[in-house]
Write an enzyme that holds these catalytic residues in place. Sequence first.
Site, PDB file in Angstrom:
ATOM      1  CB  CYS A  95      33.409  39.300  55.603  1.00  0.00           C
ATOM      2  SG  CYS A  95      34.609  40.197  56.816  1.00  0.00           S
TER       3      CYS A  95
ATOM      4  CB  CYS B  11      34.948  37.048  58.199  1.00  0.00           C
ATOM      5  SG  CYS B  11      34.227  38.640  58.692  1.00  0.00           S
TER       6      CYS B  11
END
Length: 239
Positions: A160, A163
């Site tokens: 991600c 993230c």
Amino acid sequence: MKAKFLFSLFLTFTLLFSLQLNAQTAEVEVFEKKIQETPNAILLDVRTSGEFGGGHLPKAINIDFRSADFAEQIKKLSKDKPVLIYCLSGGRSAQAAELMRKEGFQVTELKGGYLKWTTKLKPLEGVPNVAHDKGWDLADFTKKIQTEKAVVVDFYAKWCAPCLKMMPTVDKLTQDYSGKVTVLKVEADGNQAILQSFGIDEIPSFLVFQGGKLLQKTSGFREEAQLKELFDQSIGTIR
């Protein structure tokens, strides 16, 4: 008499399974059977491209439900083909399915989404070869939340991009609030039970607890000032 009873039971089971196959929301096994029996169906993943890049159902196509042009993108799909749709845990796909049904599509949702599919160890495609962090035990995780005064939970994934971009900031704030806030990092891969338990259907996501009580649940990328607000909220500096 016994044979008649067994035959009746078989018919009942067959009928129930048939109803499931035609339902708008299907359990993993039924959803998988639909994929196998309708090879012309459109298998649609409505998660973000980052989530999709971390692994998806074989032969699925990706259209992000949260993207600004989702409504325009689905218009390019054939309404003559059934649509089998899923997201991380079912929240976004339910909204997408409702929109698509209004547009005339025949849609079946995967109950529990990608999380439930993976817990059943069903086939996947496009999963990157990365080393995952040790998974949490649900009981230990829940106990930690209940016993610590202030907790910020960071749900992330190594595939991600948002993230990974936020991770240095989260680490910095963890140091800045050391002794005040307990930060728990939960990798999506390998912690499906926790994600399902807390209704996490998108990565990245954050939970804020104070004295065991959930104060905030949010998702998406956050700048440092916005992340700091979560930490301040957990210790009661802001409401």
